[in-house]
Write a protein that holds these residues in place. Structure first.
Motif, PDB file in Angstrom:
ATOM      1  N   ASP A 212       0.825  -1.211   0.000  1.00  0.00           N
ATOM      2  CA  ASP A 212       0.000   0.000   0.000  1.00  0.00           C
ATOM      3  C   ASP A 212       0.857   1.257   0.000  1.00  0.00           C
ATOM      4  O   ASP A 212       1.204   1.817   1.036  1.00  0.00           O
ATOM      5  CB  ASP A 212      -0.969  -0.016   1.182  1.00  0.00           C
ATOM      6  CG  ASP A 212      -2.070  -1.038   0.997  1.00  0.00           C
ATOM      7  OD1 ASP A 212      -2.554  -1.191  -0.141  1.00  0.00           O
ATOM      8  OD2 ASP A 212      -2.447  -1.704   1.974  1.00  0.00           O
ATOM      9  N   SER A 213       1.173   1.692  -1.207  1.00  0.00           N
ATOM     10  CA  SER A 213       1.867   2.953  -1.427  1.00  0.00           C
ATOM     11  C   SER A 213       0.863   4.096  -1.307  1.00  0.00           C
ATOM     12  O   SER A 213      -0.332   3.872  -1.077  1.00  0.00           O
ATOM     13  CB  SER A 213       2.479   2.958  -2.823  1.00  0.00           C
ATOM     14  OG  SER A 213       1.451   2.792  -3.789  1.00  0.00           O
ATOM     15  N   SER A 214       1.326   5.317  -1.514  1.00  0.00           N
ATOM     16  CA  SER A 214       0.438   6.478  -1.381  1.00  0.00           C
ATOM     17  C   SER A 214      -0.790   6.398  -2.289  1.00  0.00           C
ATOM     18  O   SER A 214      -1.914   6.641  -1.835  1.00  0.00           O
ATOM     19  CB  SER A 214       1.218   7.768  -1.647  1.00  0.00           C
ATOM     20  OG  SER A 214       2.171   7.976  -0.638  1.00  0.00           O
ATOM     21  N   PRO A 215      -0.650   6.057  -3.595  1.00  0.00           N
ATOM     22  CA  PRO A 215      -1.852   5.962  -4.431  1.00  0.00           C
ATOM     23  C   PRO A 215      -2.830   4.893  -3.954  1.00  0.00           C
ATOM     24  O   PRO A 215      -4.046   5.094  -3.982  1.00  0.00           O
ATOM     25  CB  PRO A 215      -1.289   5.623  -5.822  1.00  0.00           C
ATOM     26  CG  PRO A 215       0.107   6.137  -5.802  1.00  0.00           C
ATOM     27  CD  PRO A 215       0.585   5.917  -4.401  1.00  0.00           C
ATOM     28  N   ARG A 216      -2.298   3.746  -3.509  1.00  0.00           N
ATOM     29  CA  ARG A 216      -3.187   2.689  -3.012  1.00  0.00           C
ATOM     30  C   ARG A 216      -3.858   3.107  -1.706  1.00  0.00           C
ATOM     31  O   ARG A 216      -5.029   2.793  -1.470  1.00  0.00           O
ATOM     32  CB  ARG A 216      -2.399   1.394  -2.820  1.00  0.00           C
ATOM     33  CG  ARG A 216      -2.059   0.668  -4.123  1.00  0.00           C
ATOM     34  CD  ARG A 216      -1.167  -0.519  -3.854  1.00  0.00           C
ATOM     35  NE  ARG A 216      -1.801  -1.482  -2.959  1.00  0.00           N
ATOM     36  CZ  ARG A 216      -2.505  -2.537  -3.360  1.00  0.00           C
ATOM     37  NH1 ARG A 216      -2.671  -2.769  -4.660  1.00  0.00           N
ATOM     38  NH2 ARG A 216      -3.022  -3.372  -2.481  1.00  0.00           N
ATOM     39  N   LEU A 217      -3.118   3.795  -0.841  1.00  0.00           N
ATOM     40  CA  LEU A 217      -3.726   4.289   0.396  1.00  0.00           C
ATOM     41  C   LEU A 217      -4.874   5.239   0.089  1.00  0.00           C
ATOM     42  O   LEU A 217      -5.941   5.172   0.712  1.00  0.00           O
ATOM     43  CB  LEU A 217      -2.685   5.007   1.251  1.00  0.00           C
ATOM     44  CG  LEU A 217      -1.762   4.161   2.116  1.00  0.00           C
ATOM     45  CD1 LEU A 217      -0.747   5.059   2.810  1.00  0.00           C
ATOM     46  CD2 LEU A 217      -2.549   3.368   3.148  1.00  0.00           C
ATOM     47  N   TYR A 218      -4.655   6.121  -0.872  1.00  0.00           N
ATOM     48  CA  TYR A 218      -5.711   7.077  -1.213  1.00  0.00           C
ATOM     49  C   TYR A 218      -6.938   6.355  -1.763  1.00  0.00           C
ATOM     50  O   TYR A 218      -8.074   6.685  -1.400  1.00  0.00           O
ATOM     51  CB  TYR A 218      -5.192   8.094  -2.233  1.00  0.00           C
ATOM     52  CG  TYR A 218      -6.194   9.174  -2.556  1.00  0.00           C
ATOM     53  CD1 TYR A 218      -6.593  10.089  -1.579  1.00  0.00           C
ATOM     54  CD2 TYR A 218      -6.746   9.274  -3.829  1.00  0.00           C
ATOM     55  CE1 TYR A 218      -7.521  11.065  -1.859  1.00  0.00           C
ATOM     56  CE2 TYR A 218      -7.675  10.267  -4.118  1.00  0.00           C
ATOM     57  CZ  TYR A 218      -8.068  11.156  -3.131  1.00  0.00           C
ATOM     58  OH  TYR A 218      -8.998  12.127  -3.416  1.00  0.00           O
ATOM     59  N   ALA A 219      -6.720   5.342  -2.622  1.00  0.00           N
ATOM     60  CA  ALA A 219      -7.844   4.583  -3.170  1.00  0.00           C
ATOM     61  C   ALA A 219      -8.595   3.856  -2.066  1.00  0.00           C
ATOM     62  O   ALA A 219      -9.840   3.837  -2.041  1.00  0.00           O
ATOM     63  CB  ALA A 219      -7.342   3.593  -4.217  1.00  0.00           C
ATOM     64  N   LYS A 220      -7.858   3.255  -1.147  1.00  0.00           N
ATOM     65  CA  LYS A 220      -8.517   2.549  -0.044  1.00  0.00           C
ATOM     66  C   LYS A 220      -9.251   3.528   0.867  1.00  0.00           C
ATOM     67  O   LYS A 220     -10.325   3.220   1.390  1.00  0.00           O
ATOM     68  CB  LYS A 220      -7.495   1.740   0.756  1.00  0.00           C
ATOM     69  CG  LYS A 220      -7.016   0.487   0.045  1.00  0.00           C
ATOM     70  CD  LYS A 220      -6.183  -0.396   0.963  1.00  0.00           C
ATOM     71  CE  LYS A 220      -5.887  -1.726   0.294  1.00  0.00           C
ATOM     72  NZ  LYS A 220      -5.170  -2.667   1.189  1.00  0.00           N
ATOM     73  N   TRP A 221      -8.651   4.686   1.058  1.00  0.00           N
ATOM     74  CA  TRP A 221      -9.293   5.725   1.873  1.00  0.00           C
ATOM     75  C   TRP A 221     -10.658   6.097   1.280  1.00  0.00           C
ATOM     76  O   TRP A 221     -11.664   6.141   1.997  1.00  0.00           O
ATOM     77  CB  TRP A 221      -8.378   6.947   1.931  1.00  0.00           C
ATOM     78  CG  TRP A 221      -8.964   8.125   2.656  1.00  0.00           C
ATOM     79  CD1 TRP A 221      -9.676   9.156   2.133  1.00  0.00           C
ATOM     80  CD2 TRP A 221      -8.886   8.365   4.060  1.00  0.00           C
ATOM     81  NE1 TRP A 221     -10.050  10.025   3.112  1.00  0.00           N
ATOM     82  CE2 TRP A 221      -9.580   9.576   4.297  1.00  0.00           C
ATOM     83  CE3 TRP A 221      -8.305   7.694   5.114  1.00  0.00           C
ATOM     84  CZ2 TRP A 221      -9.690  10.115   5.573  1.00  0.00           C
ATOM     85  CZ3 TRP A 221      -8.412   8.223   6.388  1.00  0.00           C
ATOM     86  CH2 TRP A 221      -9.102   9.421   6.603  1.00  0.00           C
ATOM     87  N   LEU A 222     -10.680   6.337  -0.018  1.00  0.00           N
ATOM     88  CA  LEU A 222     -11.940   6.700  -0.659  1.00  0.00           C
ATOM     89  C   LEU A 222     -12.955   5.561  -0.572  1.00  0.00           C
ATOM     90  O   LEU A 222     -14.142   5.784  -0.297  1.00  0.00           O
ATOM     91  CB  LEU A 222     -11.695   7.065  -2.120  1.00  0.00           C
ATOM     92  CG  LEU A 222     -10.954   8.372  -2.380  1.00  0.00           C
ATOM     93  CD1 LEU A 222     -10.769   8.578  -3.875  1.00  0.00           C
ATOM     94  CD2 LEU A 222     -11.702   9.559  -1.768  1.00  0.00           C
ATOM     95  N   ARG A 223     -12.504   4.325  -0.811  1.00  0.00           N
ATOM     96  CA  ARG A 223     -13.419   3.189  -0.757  1.00  0.00           C
ATOM     97  C   ARG A 223     -13.979   2.991   0.641  1.00  0.00           C
ATOM     98  O   ARG A 223     -15.160   2.662   0.811  1.00  0.00           O
ATOM     99  CB  ARG A 223     -12.698   1.919  -1.219  1.00  0.00           C
ATOM    100  CG  ARG A 223     -12.433   1.881  -2.720  1.00  0.00           C
ATOM    101  CD  ARG A 223     -11.552   0.711  -3.100  1.00  0.00           C
ATOM    102  NE  ARG A 223     -12.191  -0.556  -2.800  1.00  0.00           N
ATOM    103  CZ  ARG A 223     -11.549  -1.719  -2.802  1.00  0.00           C
ATOM    104  NH1 ARG A 223     -10.250  -1.740  -3.083  1.00  0.00           N
ATOM    105  NH2 ARG A 223     -12.193  -2.831  -2.534  1.00  0.00           N
TER     106      ARG A 223
END
Length: 231
Positions: A212-223
């Protein structure tokens, strides 16, 4: 948009070469994840603090399952660097042992009873992750009562104070387990993924791993914000 606060689910933080169950985050990745939260104006907190907040905006629940020894040696120092705190859920009957439930993975030492008592005294919330880390749906009623209720009584003796939180092993919770957690006196209980049951005894969480890099963290945050939890 989900009204549930964002709760992140971690396990172990240490260097590794083998991790078939994806429970380990490398320390440098963990540091970047904490930095990502701070850059967004967010603060990682224990479930106790998150639940007590009158306005939880800007707060993120940080939870750590299984109670690995590296919580003491690696997680707590990292949290302190960022002014964060967290909740650790320990397998009460396995304190001082290892993760025998991960049959095909490397053995990882677990926190001892003294570790649990020490971090609780230092302000870290310690919750129960059952007695033996069994899938509760496979256990009879008396066994579930021990895994959920008796583990709370034993852990309160160890940490010398109240234990408010429970975390279902493997996120394995149905009506029986949710009801038992409430009857056992827990103020709340954490599940995994999106909410399947209403109420404070099946709170959804989002899994965080080493990928979970920054882009993946952001995607998970939104989900999580939209659906209430991500496996």
């Amino acid at each position: 948009m989900s009204a549930d606060p964002v709760i992140l689910m971690y396990h172990s933080v240490e260097p590794y070469t083998e991790d078939p169950y994806r429970v380990t985050v490398r320390p440098e990745r963990f540091d970047r994840q904490l930095r990502w939260l701070r850059r967004r104006g967010l603060r990682g907190v224990s479930m106790r603090e998150l639940r007590a907040a009158t306005d939880p905006r800007g707060l993120v629940g940080l939870t750590f399952d299984d109670g690995y020894a590296d919580f003491v040696t690696r997680v707590v120092p990292a949290l302190r660097r960022y002014g964060f705190t967290a909740t650790v859920y320990v397998v009460v009957g396995a304190l001082g042992g290892d993760n025998a439930w991960d049959a095909d993975g490397p053995r990882k030492p677990l926190m001892t009873a003294a570790d649990a008592r020490r971090v609780a005294q230092d302000g870290i919330e310690v919750g129960s992750h059952s007695l033996t880390h069994r899938r509760l749906s496979t256990v009879d009623a008396a066994g579930v009562e021990d895994e959920i209720g008796a583990s709370r009584v034993a852990l309160e003796r160890i940490v010398g104070g109240p234990v408010e939180g429970f975390c279902y092993p493997y996120g394995d919770a149905a009506d029986r387990e949710v009801a038992m957690a409430a009857r056992a006196g827990y103020a709340y209980a954490c599940a995994v993924g999106a909410r399947a049951f209403a109420g404070p005894h099946a709170l959804p969480r989002t899994y965080i791993g080493d990928r979970d890099s920054s882009p993946r963290l952001y995607a998970k945050w939104l989900r999580h914000r939209i659906h209430g939890g991500v496996r």
